[in-house]
Motif scaffolding. Structure first.
Motif, PDB file in Angstrom:
ATOM      1  N   LEU A  74       0.831  -1.205   0.000  1.00  0.00           N
ATOM      2  CA  LEU A  74       0.000   0.000   0.000  1.00  0.00           C
ATOM      3  C   LEU A  74       0.864   1.253   0.000  1.00  0.00           C
ATOM      4  N   SER A  75       1.930   1.263   0.796  1.00  0.00           N
ATOM      5  CA  SER A  75       2.841   2.408   0.826  1.00  0.00           C
ATOM      6  C   SER A  75       3.535   2.591  -0.522  1.00  0.00           C
ATOM      7  N   SER A  76       3.930   1.480  -1.163  1.00  0.00           N
ATOM      8  CA  SER A  76       4.562   1.562  -2.479  1.00  0.00           C
ATOM      9  C   SER A  76       3.604   2.153  -3.506  1.00  0.00           C
ATOM     10  N   GLU A  77       2.348   1.727  -3.468  1.00  0.00           N
ATOM     11  CA  GLU A  77       1.374   2.251  -4.418  1.00  0.00           C
ATOM     12  C   GLU A  77       1.158   3.745  -4.212  1.00  0.00           C
ATOM     13  N   ARG A  78       1.038   4.166  -2.948  1.00  0.00           N
ATOM     14  CA  ARG A  78       0.813   5.594  -2.686  1.00  0.00           C
ATOM     15  C   ARG A  78       2.006   6.433  -3.109  1.00  0.00           C
ATOM     16  N   SER A  79       3.215   5.925  -2.832  1.00  0.00           N
ATOM     17  CA  SER A  79       4.415   6.667  -3.226  1.00  0.00           C
ATOM     18  C   SER A  79       4.506   6.798  -4.744  1.00  0.00           C
ATOM     19  N   GLU A  80       4.250   5.689  -5.456  1.00  0.00           N
ATOM     20  CA  GLU A  80       4.307   5.734  -6.912  1.00  0.00           C
ATOM     21  C   GLU A  80       3.204   6.609  -7.480  1.00  0.00           C
ATOM     22  N   ALA A  81       2.022   6.580  -6.838  1.00  0.00           N
ATOM     23  CA  ALA A  81       0.913   7.406  -7.320  1.00  0.00           C
ATOM     24  C   ALA A  81       1.232   8.887  -7.166  1.00  0.00           C
ATOM     25  N   GLU A  82       1.842   9.255  -6.028  1.00  0.00           N
ATOM     26  CA  GLU A  82       2.225  10.656  -5.836  1.00  0.00           C
ATOM     27  C   GLU A  82       3.243  11.094  -6.882  1.00  0.00           C
ATOM     28  N   THR A  83       4.247  10.239  -7.136  1.00  0.00           N
ATOM     29  CA  THR A  83       5.250  10.576  -8.154  1.00  0.00           C
ATOM     30  C   THR A  83       4.608  10.690  -9.531  1.00  0.00           C
ATOM     31  N   LEU A  84       3.704   9.770  -9.844  1.00  0.00           N
ATOM     32  CA  LEU A  84       3.041   9.773 -11.144  1.00  0.00           C
ATOM     33  C   LEU A  84       2.218  11.038 -11.330  1.00  0.00           C
ATOM     34  N   HIS A  85       1.402  11.379 -10.350  1.00  0.00           N
ATOM     35  CA  HIS A  85       0.523  12.538 -10.496  1.00  0.00           C
ATOM     36  C   HIS A  85       1.307  13.847 -10.517  1.00  0.00           C
ATOM     37  N   SER A  86       2.477  13.863  -9.852  1.00  0.00           N
ATOM     38  CA  SER A  86       3.284  15.087  -9.904  1.00  0.00           C
ATOM     39  C   SER A  86       3.941  15.262 -11.273  1.00  0.00           C
ATOM     40  N   ARG A  87       4.259  14.166 -11.956  1.00  0.00           N
ATOM     41  CA  ARG A  87       4.903  14.251 -13.269  1.00  0.00           C
ATOM     42  C   ARG A  87       3.896  14.451 -14.393  1.00  0.00           C
ATOM     43  N   PHE A  88       2.728  13.838 -14.267  1.00  0.00           N
ATOM     44  CA  PHE A  88       1.766  13.876 -15.367  1.00  0.00           C
ATOM     45  C   PHE A  88       1.240  15.305 -15.560  1.00  0.00           C
ATOM     46  N   SER A  89       1.052  15.657 -16.813  1.00  0.00           N
ATOM     47  CA  SER A  89       0.622  17.016 -17.148  1.00  0.00           C
ATOM     48  C   SER A  89      -0.742  17.304 -16.531  1.00  0.00           C
ATOM     49  N   GLU A  90      -0.801  18.329 -15.687  1.00  0.00           N
ATOM     50  CA  GLU A  90      -2.042  18.643 -14.972  1.00  0.00           C
ATOM     51  C   GLU A  90      -3.159  19.099 -15.906  1.00  0.00           C
ATOM     52  N   PRO A  91      -2.921  19.976 -16.894  1.00  0.00           N
ATOM     53  CA  PRO A  91      -4.030  20.382 -17.781  1.00  0.00           C
ATOM     54  C   PRO A  91      -4.561  19.236 -18.638  1.00  0.00           C
ATOM     55  N   LEU A  92      -3.743  18.175 -18.830  1.00  0.00           N
ATOM     56  CA  LEU A  92      -4.177  17.070 -19.671  1.00  0.00           C
ATOM     57  C   LEU A  92      -5.068  16.082 -18.916  1.00  0.00           C
ATOM     58  N   LYS A  93      -5.019  16.095 -17.580  1.00  0.00           N
ATOM     59  CA  LYS A  93      -5.753  15.110 -16.782  1.00  0.00           C
ATOM     60  C   LYS A  93      -7.261  15.177 -17.003  1.00  0.00           C
ATOM     61  N   PRO A  94      -7.914  16.368 -16.897  1.00  0.00           N
ATOM     62  CA  PRO A  94      -9.380  16.391 -17.074  1.00  0.00           C
ATOM     63  C   PRO A  94      -9.808  15.904 -18.455  1.00  0.00           C
ATOM     64  N   ALA A  95      -9.042  16.281 -19.498  1.00  0.00           N
ATOM     65  CA  ALA A  95      -9.416  15.883 -20.850  1.00  0.00           C
ATOM     66  C   ALA A  95      -9.364  14.362 -21.011  1.00  0.00           C
ATOM     67  N   ILE A  96      -8.312  13.732 -20.515  1.00  0.00           N
ATOM     68  CA  ILE A  96      -8.185  12.276 -20.653  1.00  0.00           C
ATOM     69  C   ILE A  96      -9.261  11.569 -19.838  1.00  0.00           C
ATOM     70  N   LEU A  97      -9.526  12.049 -18.616  1.00  0.00           N
ATOM     71  CA  LEU A  97     -10.524  11.391 -17.768  1.00  0.00           C
ATOM     72  C   LEU A  97     -11.926  11.519 -18.362  1.00  0.00           C
ATOM     73  N   LYS A  98     -12.217  12.681 -18.969  1.00  0.00           N
ATOM     74  CA  LYS A  98     -13.525  12.836 -19.626  1.00  0.00           C
ATOM     75  C   LYS A  98     -13.646  11.895 -20.818  1.00  0.00           C
ATOM     76  N   ALA A  99     -12.538  11.692 -21.537  1.00  0.00           N
ATOM     77  CA  ALA A  99     -12.582  10.795 -22.694  1.00  0.00           C
ATOM     78  C   ALA A  99     -12.723   9.333 -22.270  1.00  0.00           C
TER      79      ALA A  99
END
Length: 937
Positions: A74-99
């Motif tokens: 669980l700790s590994s998943e949370r750490s990787e998720a935080e790293t992933l979300h910090s790297r992923f383009s923030e303006p692109l997130k809503p568009a991809i999730l809506k699609a």
């Protein structure tokens, strides 16, 4: 969510009884697992779940790491998720999730491929991008998308220039009409081909105003002398570009990053053709619609129906597509058709039979391979079964049945365990409690003691020692009285009458308690005076420490200690023998409850107290005493001594190894150079002479030379033999010295081995002061206990005499958790319950909380022979029993000798004319004295 064996771990939901208790009893105590938020009713359920989470069999769903426990995954998943979300383009997130929302795509890989192809050339305001100006200037710049121009502006340069802000305006964030236009309206079905989507909304017709922020450094250029001003004049300027010159950093947007982002943000049901849905919390954060529109719902239902129809059609069309409607056939044609149908059915049946035979053959071969597969021992004990070869070798199938009725006070559930716990506590912590060790048999007879005129020193010392110890434990004055009064007020507020025990109500009991034992913590219970007054001090101790919550039987016991039956209401005695001062035996059948109306004293009433009440008092006091300061200090001292013993054991083993190596060297030298004490010495007289010549003239001439050479040879040989004798004597002396050194080293090794044995005994004593552990478990998780040599008790007395405490080996049934583990085994050829009946017998099967004992050497030897060293648990148990076997067997034999010596004469051998009570003053428990007692000042 972490996975276990490729399945997601589902959290335990609260039971129905807990949900009902939330309304009826909100203050009910439960067990809360903080890391997961789960709630359990019992500690067993909580511990079982925690043990499951601690297993190293979980996998991080994001990184794929395995061999983790649940919390690490669980700790590994949370750490990787935080790293992933910090790297992923923030303006692109809503568009991809809506699609992605409500898309019906079978595999996640196909979903990722569709999203990537659709968005790889589309950019959004605020994205950090790379601008390639190759052809204009040979540099690449990092920039931020400031304005996005849809295709309708592609031919209108003036409109784009009209919306172009100044650099200062960029930083101020002035509002323009184009900022309200949402670009890239492509949220339709992802199954739509990319060419069709691009035909409607061509990404190559979009224009972007990009603010250049920094220059990308060429990684291949390692020179440090490049001018920092090269290409820097473009930084901070706005540039109009199209998607052909733009790209994203691979650390923020690639197929692998996109896959991890989508897997972390979406989920779907396990049903066929279920849509991918964005998790509610993420959907709310990015403004994604969580409820399906009617059109979307209809589309999803249509896809589901189509998938179900397709699968149904596959099953219906197994024998081929349905034939077209035929014309009416003649009789000959019908007969021919029936024959063909029968032939097809027969062929189909034969085919099925062949498949069944092939399947059975494959299963048989697989089973044979499984049987032939070698098992590496030791393994799980329940996986080991005795073979005919083992039975012929003498191994026993059935375990010798341990005795349950020989245990003292085992007629009530849990009574023997409380009795054993109290005795073990007093023996283990005898040093801080200042009480000498005593055997379990002596303690048993002391608990049964009922003679009022002959006080039992062991009873007085045990209670007085605990009373002294409980003076240091915090208590609330008159807590028992307050608890009883609170119970009375609660009953009265509910409209109920006060409870009575043996005819004594709360007010009467409180009044009787008020004048007894008020200064119990200051009463000098002197050893020299036989601890006089310990019964009243016991009442005071219970009055200040006990409540209805921590001592449920408090009121019943206090009533029996403070009140006696009215002599006028006492039943007529059945015995016509002369009156005796002995109280009724506490082991006799409990008579019907009678009214206790006469106020008495604890000293008079304690001897009438039943056994289970006496053990309940001791158990309560022991549970309190374990938290005292003296016990805690003793535990810390034991830990320190254990550490020093471990170091000493390492040093002794090192010295022993060194001595053994020196002994081996000495033995090797003795073998290489054997000493021959009877070395052969040649006699000078055996020396050969020169043969005499027949020529008389020559003999005269050579006589002198022959004599001279003979003397020289004799002298040389005598000198050589003298040197040999000296060398032999030197070797003999060296061999004697080596043998003496070998004997000395052997004696030193023997001393070290005796010291190691003493260290092991001392280690066992100290370890018992920290925690008491069983010797091990058998194949059915029965726990084996041996309590001798723990704490203040010793296994060897002065002069090497054997000492014992219990002098027996006890068996405790499996815990509820272990029993549940056994019942979960469903792959065994023989169920565990049937196997227990075969190997333990109906009488020998112990449940949770059940105890039994081996008191006889023959039974114990049979039990050890029954243990199978091919199992993990039983090989460890057998090794532990073998390690201490000398002391275990010696203790059992010594106890049997003591029982035979102190056995009472049978009643038949007594004279009927002199019928008197037996003399108990010579009993071992009455002769016991406390040599560690300290008289208070």
């Amino acid at each position: 969510m972490p996975t276990c064996r490729r399945k997601r771990v589902v959290l335990t939901q609260p039971s129905e009884s807990l949900l009902r208790a939330l309304k009826s009893n909100p203050s009910r105590d439960v067990f809360y697992l903080q890391q997961t938020g789960e709630i359990f009713e019992t500690y067993e359920a909580y511990a079982a779940r925690m043990s499951f989470y601690r297993l190293k069999q979980f996998q991080c769903e994001v990184t794929g790491k395995s061999g983790l426990d649940y919390f690490q995954a669980l700790s590994s998943e949370r750490s990787e998720a935080e790293t992933l979300h910090s790297r992923f383009s923030e303006p692109l997130k809503p568009a991809i999730l809506k699609a992605v929302q409500f898309q019906v795509v079978g595999r996640l890989d196909h979903l990722v491929e569709s999203v990537y192809e659709r968005f790889k050339d589309r950019y959004y305001k605020g994205e950090r991008v790379l601008i390639d100006l190759n052809g204009i200037k040979p540099y690449r710049y990092y920039g931020v998308v400031h304005t996005v121009y849809p295709p309708k502006y592609s031919t209108d340069v003036a409109a784009r220039d009209a919306n172009k802000p100044d650099v200062d305006g960029v930083e101020q964030g002035t509002s323009r009409p184009i900022d309200n236009e949402e670009p890239h309206q492509i949220y339709d079905d992802l199954k739509t081909p990319v060419k069709e989507v691009n035909a409607r909304d061509d990404p190559f017709l979009y224009y972007y105003w990009v603010l250049l922020t920094e220059l990308e450094r060429d990684k291949s250029d390692k020179s440090k002398g490049s001018k920092p001003s090269d290409g820097a004049e473009m930084i901070g300027s706005l540039m109009e570009v199209q998607c052909g010159r733009m790209s994203r950093d691979r650390l923020s947007f690639s197929k692998s990053i996109l896959r991890r982002f989508i897997r972390d943000c979406v989920d779907r049901d396990a049903a066929v053709a279920s849509p991918w849905t964005v998790k509610p919390a993420i959907a709310q954060k990015y403004g994604v619609i969580s409820s399906m529109t009617e059109d979307t719902r209809n589309n999803v239902e249509a896809i589901k129906k189509g998938e179900h129809d397709k699968r149904k059609k596959v099953w219906e069309d197994k024998d081929g597509p349905p034939n077209k409607k035929h014309k009416k056939m003649t009789a000959a044609q019908e007969e021919k058709a029936k024959a063909a149908a029968l032939k097809r059915d027969r062929e189909a049946q034969e085919k099925l039979d062949q498949q069944r035979i092939a399947r059975e053959e494959a299963e048989r071969i697989a089973a044979e391979k499984k049987k032939k597969k070698p098992i590496r021992y030791p393994t799980e004990d329940l996986d080991v079964r005795l073979t005919d070869k083992d039975l012929k070798a003498g191994m026993k199938l059935k375990r010798p049945v341990p005795t349950s009725h020989a245990l003292p006070f085992n007629h009530h559930s849990g009574l023997f365990e409380s009795f054993l716990m109290a005795w073990n506590f007093m023996v283990v912590y005898g040093q801080p409690l200042h009480i000498s060790p005593f055997t379990l048999d002596e303690f048993e007879h002391a608990i049964k003691h009922t003679d009022v005129d002959m006080p039992c020193s062991l009873l007085a010392e045990v209670h007085s020692t605990l009373i002294y110890n409980l003076r240091t434990v915090p208590f609330a004055r008159h807590s028992a009285v307050l608890s009883l009064l609170q119970r009375k007020d609660h009953l009265q507020s509910d409209g109920m009458e006060d409870e009575e025990y043996f005819g004594v109500n709360t007010d009467q009991l409180s009044a009787a308690m008020s004048d007894i034992g008020n200064n119990w913590e200051r009463v000098p219970l002197r050893h020299s005076e036989g601890r006089e007054g310990w019964e009243e001090a016991l009442i005071g101790c219970l009055k200040d420490h006990a409540t209805r919550e921590n001592f449920p039987r408090m009121r019943e016991i206090l009533t029996k200690l403070l009140f006696a039956p009215d002599p006028s209401e006492a039943p007529a005695p059945h015995d016509t023998s002369p009156s005796s001062s002995r109280a009724p035996s506490p082991l006799e059948p409990t008579p019907p409850p009678q009214r206790l109306s006469a106020i008495s004293t604890p000293r008079e009433r304690y001897m009438n107290l039943p056994v289970h009440d006496r053990i309940a008092i001791l158990s309560f006091m022991v549970n309190l005493a374990i938290s005292s300061k003296a016990i805690h200090q003793h535990m810390e001292s034991c830990e320190e001594q254990l550490t020093s013993l471990r170091k000493e054991k390492i040093e002794v083993n090192r010295t022993k190894k060194q001595y053994l190596e020196e002994m081996n060297v000495l033995m090797g030298e003795a073998k290489e150079e054997p000493v021959d004490e009877d070395a052969r010495m040649e006699d000078p007289s055996d020396m050969s002479d020169v043969p005499a010549s027949d020529n008389g003239s020559d003999s005269g001439k050579s006589k002198k030379s022959t004599s001279k050479s003979k003397d020289l040879r004799q002298k040389a040989q005598l000198q050589a033999h003298s040197k040999q004798r000296e060398a032999a004597r030197a070797k003999q002396a060296s061999a004697k010295q080596a043998m003496a050194e070998h004997r000395r080293l052997d004696e030193e090794v023997n001393k070290l081995e005796r010291r190691l044995e003493a260290i092991e005994r001392e280690f066992r004593k100290l370890l018992g002061g920290v925690r008491v552990k069983p010797m091990g478990k058998d194949r059915f998780y029965n726990r084996i206990w041996w309590f001798d040599g723990l704490g203040s008790a010793s296994l060897v007395g002065s002069g090497g005499a054997t000492q014992y405490g219990a002098g027996r080996v006890f068996i405790q049934g499996p815990s509820e958790f272990d029993l549940e583990l056994m019942m979960r085994r469903t792959d065994d050829e023989v169920p565990v319950q049937i196997r227990r009946l075969e190997e333990e017998g109906q009488e020998g099967m112990l449940g949770p909380g059940d105890w039994a004992v081996y008191s006889d050497m023959d039974e114990l030897e049979q039990f050890i022979a029954w243990l199978n060293p091919k199992g993990h648990r039983e090989i460890a148990l057998k090794q532990a029993l073998s390690k201490w076997w000398i002391h275990i067997s010696a203790g059992i034999r010594r106890r049997m000798q003591d029982l035979n010596v102190h056995a009472k004469l049978p009643e038949a051998r007594r004279s009927a004319r002199t019928k008197t009570a037996p003399d108990i003053t010579r009993e071992p428990y009455m002769m016991w004295t406390n040599r560690r007692a300290i008289n208070p000042t």
